[in-house]
Design a protein around this motif. Structure first.
Motif: not given
Length: 197
Positions: A104-110
């Motif tokens: 699981i990775r949160i990449d909403m901004l990157t």
């Protein structure tokens, strides 16, 4: 929504800067192929360990149920063994998830950042992750050393406690190495080899 190109590794930023020919050169490099094949092999072994452990848990659980309700004599060590096998499954699974980057990775901004900035962010995040894992591994090794030195055994199985504890250290060590390797060897997207046909 339109897909935004990502540059999650040092290598993947090169085609954005220098053209698609760089990708072919990187893919053909012997060191990249060696790292990729080694990572794939370690991932496969981890999958096998997890699968075998799951089968053993199922077998032990069924046998224990039969022993309890048919022979009224359950195995005292069954639950303890299943817990240790579950620990092995978790950390073997972590290895595979890290190598294939399916954690699981949160990449909403990157994903909104420029490719070069994405690479910098990914390097920093990976470095922080590796340092954090190193601290956990260090603490785990201290624990293993004490358990081994004092020859502590589990209550039911009477097995050396340093063995299940080592699952944590070994698993996290492999995860840390794979995180670092993935900076140089980005995950190939499915069908990427056939994109030119």
């Amino acid at each position: 929504m339109k897909n935004i190109p990502q540059a999650s590794s040092i290598a993947t930023v090169l085609p954005v800067v220098n053209g698609d020919n760089i990708v072919q050169e990187i893919d053909a490099r012997p060191d990249r192929e060696l790292l990729e094949s080694t990572g794939d092999a370690v991932s496969r072994v981890s999958n096998i360990l997890a699968a075998v452990s799951l089968l053993l848990i199922t077998a032990v659980n069924v046998a224990n149920v039969v022993a309890r309700y048919v022979f009224t004599s359950p195995f005292a060590w069954a639950e303890e063994l299943m817990i240790y096998l579950m620990i092995l499954i978790v950390f073997a699974g972590c290895v595979t998830a890290t190598w294939h980057q399916i954690h699981i990775r949160i990449d909403m901004l990157t994903v909104l950042l420029k490719p070069r900035v994405q690479v910098v962010v990914n390097v920093v995040v990976t470095a922080v992750g590796v340092v954090a894992l190193a601290l956990i591994i260090k603490a785990s090794l201290v624990s293993i050393e004490r358990l081994y030195r004092f020859e502590q055994l589990s209550l039911a199985l009477e097995a050396p406690l340093w063995i299940p504890q080592s699952f944590v250290s070994i698993g996290l060590s492999i995860v840390a190495v794979m995180m670092a390797v993935r900076l140089w060897v980005p995950r190939r997207e499915s069908g990427s080899h056939n994109s030119g046909h």
